[in-house]
Design a protein around this motif. Structure first.
Motif, PDB file in Angstrom:
ATOM      1  N   ALA A 227     123.369  61.665  16.247  1.00 38.55           N
ATOM      2  CA  ALA A 227     124.755  62.116  16.213  1.00 38.55           C
ATOM      3  C   ALA A 227     125.187  62.534  14.818  1.00 38.55           C
ATOM      4  N   ASP A 228     124.470  62.064  13.786  1.00 41.24           N
ATOM      5  CA  ASP A 228     124.842  62.377  12.411  1.00 41.24           C
ATOM      6  C   ASP A 228     124.167  63.637  11.892  1.00 41.24           C
ATOM      7  N   GLN A 229     123.466  64.357  12.748  1.00 36.61           N
ATOM      8  CA  GLN A 229     122.791  65.568  12.318  1.00 36.61           C
ATOM      9  C   GLN A 229     123.806  66.605  11.855  1.00 36.61           C
ATOM     10  N   PRO A 230     123.512  67.352  10.782  1.00 38.57           N
ATOM     11  CA  PRO A 230     124.437  68.388  10.304  1.00 38.57           C
ATOM     12  C   PRO A 230     124.749  69.416  11.386  1.00 38.57           C
ATOM     13  N   LYS A 231     126.000  69.872  11.393  1.00 38.41           N
ATOM     14  CA  LYS A 231     126.399  70.890  12.361  1.00 38.41           C
ATOM     15  C   LYS A 231     125.902  72.255  11.905  1.00 38.41           C
ATOM     16  N   VAL A 232     125.343  72.998  12.858  1.00 38.56           N
ATOM     17  CA  VAL A 232     124.771  74.319  12.587  1.00 38.56           C
ATOM     18  C   VAL A 232     125.546  75.359  13.393  1.00 38.56           C
ATOM     19  N   THR A 233     125.836  76.487  12.760  1.00 42.98           N
ATOM     20  CA  THR A 233     126.447  77.611  13.467  1.00 42.98           C
ATOM     21  C   THR A 233     125.487  78.789  13.454  1.00 42.98           C
TER      22      THR A 233
ATOM     23  N   GLY B 118     118.575  67.715  18.033  1.00 39.09           N
ATOM     24  CA  GLY B 118     119.766  66.882  18.091  1.00 39.09           C
ATOM     25  C   GLY B 118     120.935  67.341  17.263  1.00 39.09           C
ATOM     26  N   HIS B 119     120.882  68.571  16.754  1.00 39.30           N
ATOM     27  CA  HIS B 119     121.996  69.088  15.960  1.00 39.30           C
ATOM     28  C   HIS B 119     123.106  69.621  16.864  1.00 39.30           C
ATOM     29  N   PRO B 120     124.351  69.350  16.549  1.00 42.12           N
ATOM     30  CA  PRO B 120     125.425  70.077  17.223  1.00 42.12           C
ATOM     31  C   PRO B 120     125.399  71.528  16.770  1.00 42.12           C
ATOM     32  N   VAL B 121     125.528  72.450  17.712  1.00 43.12           N
ATOM     33  CA  VAL B 121     125.392  73.873  17.415  1.00 43.12           C
ATOM     34  C   VAL B 121     126.602  74.641  17.936  1.00 43.12           C
ATOM     35  N   ASN B 122     127.195  75.437  17.055  1.00 38.80           N
ATOM     36  CA  ASN B 122     128.205  76.408  17.452  1.00 38.80           C
ATOM     37  C   ASN B 122     127.520  77.764  17.558  1.00 38.80           C
ATOM     38  N   LEU B 123     127.591  78.384  18.724  1.00 37.35           N
ATOM     39  CA  LEU B 123     126.965  79.682  18.941  1.00 37.35           C
ATOM     40  C   LEU B 123     128.074  80.733  19.065  1.00 37.35           C
TER      41      LEU B 123
ATOM     42  N   ILE C 105     134.367  84.084  14.519  1.00 40.57           N
ATOM     43  CA  ILE C 105     133.610  83.411  13.473  1.00 40.57           C
ATOM     44  C   ILE C 105     134.371  82.241  12.858  1.00 40.57           C
ATOM     45  N   GLN C 106     135.631  82.446  12.486  1.00 42.43           N
ATOM     46  CA  GLN C 106     136.343  81.450  11.677  1.00 42.43           C
ATOM     47  C   GLN C 106     136.311  80.034  12.251  1.00 42.43           C
ATOM     48  N   PRO C 107     136.730  79.811  13.505  1.00 40.81           N
ATOM     49  CA  PRO C 107     136.725  78.430  14.007  1.00 40.81           C
ATOM     50  C   PRO C 107     135.329  77.838  14.164  1.00 40.81           C
ATOM     51  N   ALA C 108     134.324  78.706  14.239  1.00 40.25           N
ATOM     52  CA  ALA C 108     132.952  78.228  14.447  1.00 40.25           C
ATOM     53  C   ALA C 108     132.268  77.797  13.163  1.00 40.25           C
ATOM     54  N   VAL C 109     132.804  78.191  12.009  1.00 37.82           N
ATOM     55  CA  VAL C 109     132.113  77.892  10.749  1.00 37.82           C
ATOM     56  C   VAL C 109     132.893  76.937   9.844  1.00 37.82           C
ATOM     57  N   GLU C 110     134.124  76.638  10.196  1.00 31.66           N
ATOM     58  CA  GLU C 110     134.964  75.832   9.303  1.00 31.66           C
ATOM     59  C   GLU C 110     134.387  74.441   9.037  1.00 31.66           C
ATOM     60  N   ASP C 111     133.705  73.860  10.029  1.00 35.57           N
ATOM     61  CA  ASP C 111     133.141  72.512   9.841  1.00 35.57           C
ATOM     62  C   ASP C 111     131.616  72.515   9.850  1.00 35.57           C
ATOM     63  N   ALA C 112     131.007  73.696   9.709  1.00 32.73           N
ATOM     64  CA  ALA C 112     129.543  73.793   9.728  1.00 32.73           C
ATOM     65  C   ALA C 112     128.966  73.472   8.354  1.00 32.73           C
TER      66      ALA C 112
ATOM     67  N   LEU D  78     124.666  79.502   3.716  1.00 39.24           N
ATOM     68  CA  LEU D  78     124.815  80.707   4.531  1.00 39.24           C
ATOM     69  C   LEU D  78     123.481  81.452   4.546  1.00 39.24           C
ATOM     70  N   ALA D  79     122.840  81.508   5.694  1.00 44.45           N
ATOM     71  CA  ALA D  79     121.506  82.092   5.803  1.00 44.45           C
ATOM     72  C   ALA D  79     121.526  83.337   6.682  1.00 44.45           C
ATOM     73  N   SER D  80     120.622  84.266   6.384  1.00 46.37           N
ATOM     74  CA  SER D  80     120.465  85.462   7.217  1.00 46.37           C
ATOM     75  C   SER D  80     119.071  85.487   7.811  1.00 46.37           C
ATOM     76  N   ASN D  81     119.008  85.875   9.085  1.00 49.70           N
ATOM     77  CA  ASN D  81     117.739  86.008   9.770  1.00 49.70           C
ATOM     78  C   ASN D  81     117.168  87.427   9.650  1.00 49.70           C
ATOM     79  N   THR D  82     117.676  88.215   8.714  1.00 54.96           N
ATOM     80  CA  THR D  82     117.149  89.571   8.554  1.00 54.96           C
ATOM     81  C   THR D  82     115.633  89.558   8.413  1.00 54.96           C
ATOM     82  N   SER D  83     114.994  90.554   9.009  1.00 51.66           N
ATOM     83  CA  SER D  83     113.533  90.613   8.950  1.00 51.66           C
ATOM     84  C   SER D  83     113.018  91.516   7.844  1.00 51.66           C
ATOM     85  N   ALA D  84     113.911  92.259   7.175  1.00 52.89           N
ATOM     86  CA  ALA D  84     113.434  93.196   6.157  1.00 52.89           C
ATOM     87  C   ALA D  84     114.420  93.460   5.024  1.00 52.89           C
ATOM     88  N   ILE D  85     115.724  93.339   5.269  1.00 57.42           N
ATOM     89  CA  ILE D  85     116.718  93.696   4.251  1.00 57.42           C
ATOM     90  C   ILE D  85     116.740  92.648   3.138  1.00 57.42           C
TER      91      ILE D  85
END
Length: 305
Positions: free
Chosen positions: A2-8, A27-32, A70-77, A108-115
């Motif tokens: 339950a203490d796992q960091p929240k991921v968006t 076990g991470h809480p995830v905001n999609l 985006i805003q409500p999904a990242v405020e506590d991530a 803040l991470a990006s999944n870009t494959s080339a940029i």
């Protein structure tokens, strides 16, 4: 758990829902997040299907939350990963919002494959917490993540990202220079450039090239990398071979006509029935099934080991 960091996860499409599943499985809480509600609802089912495919237990409970903004999904991530379209302006717009709405300590991470990450972060607030996290498709089956250090990315951000990804079962590698395509895509497309050049020169047909890779050196690539293989056979032999073949390798700085002409005439591969090779729907489905079954077997093996 339950203490796992929240991921968006920003973007619920091809990559986003698979990335979300990786964190949910740990076990991470995830905001999609996705602006398209239908895509979000599809992703929710796709995530459940992945758990079934991998024979992993899944009780969603309160772990998965869906958002169209985006805003409500990242405020506590504590960790946000963007998996949006591979378009620089789109990514920069997303990161501008992420920088404004997230906690100053959020990575803040990006999944870009080339940029290059530095191009995405240019002019964005807090560039020291912007990093690359390039998952491979499909992310729920392929373990590798390239963690890319941009020009202004802090070492702490890189270290924390690697630690988080390793903890959820990924194999993280540190890309120390922010170059287009990073490591994997540069290697992959260097081989593709030579393959297209040989096809264009009439050395052989496309099926032969694919067979040489699949039934030849490709069989050992999963357990023996290219530099490891060079050390295995000896660098003296490697030097002699490269001295012979380097002068004749393709050095095109732009995509070859054999590719450009196919794209311009609508020969896009399996989805149109023809590309470098011709594809019936049945043959295309056979390839997809073969790849999926191979990757699922490897993923299950990794989980049980």
């Amino acid at each position: 758990m339950a203490d796992q960091p929240k991921v968006t996860v920003i973007g619920a499409g091809l990559m986003g829902h698979g990335i979300a599943q990786r964190f949910l499985a740990a076990g991470h809480p995830v905001n999609l997040v996705d602006p398209n509600l239908q895509v979000l609802e599809q992703a929710e089912q796709q995530i459940s299907d992945i758990f079934t495919l991998l024979e992993q237990p899944y009780d969603k409970g309160d772990l998965l939350s869906l958002y169209t903004e985006i805003q409500p999904a990242v405020e506590d991530a504590e960790f946000v990963i963007e998996a949006g379209p591979e378009i620089l302006d789109v990514k920069r717009d997303i990161f501008s919002q992420l920088a404004r709405f997230s906690s100053p300590k959020c990575i803040l991470a990006s999944n870009t494959s080339a940029i290059p990450i530095s191009e995405i972060a240019k002019g964005i607030l807090h560039p020291q917490r912007i990093v690359g996290a390039h998952f491979w498709n499909p992310p729920h089956l392929v373990r590798l993540v390239e963690v890319v250090q941009g020009d202004e990315t802090s070492v702490t951000t890189v270290e924390q990202t690697i630690a988080l990804l390793d903890a959820v079962g990924m194999k993280s590698v540190h890309v120390k220079r922010d170059i287009p395509g990073f490591i994997g895509n540069r290697l992959q497309h260097a081989m593709k450039r030579e393959a297209i050049a040989m096809l264009e020169a009439g050395v052989c047909d496309a099926e032969t090239i694919d067979d040489v890779v699949k039934y030849g050196f490709g069989q050992r690539l999963a357990v023996l990398g290219p530099l490891e293989q060079s050390d295995l056979v000896g660098l003296d032999l490697t030097l002699r071979i490269l001295t012979t073949i380097y002068p004749s390798l393709d050095t095109s700085s732009t995509p070859q006509a054999a590719l450009v002409e196919r794209v311009e005439t609508g020969q896009l591969g399996m989805k149109t029935g023809g590309g470098f090779r011709q594809w019936t729907p049945e043959a295309a489905d056979d390839v997809r099934t073969r790849v999926r079954e191979h990757l699922v077997a490897k993923a299950k093996q990794t989980t049980t080991n």
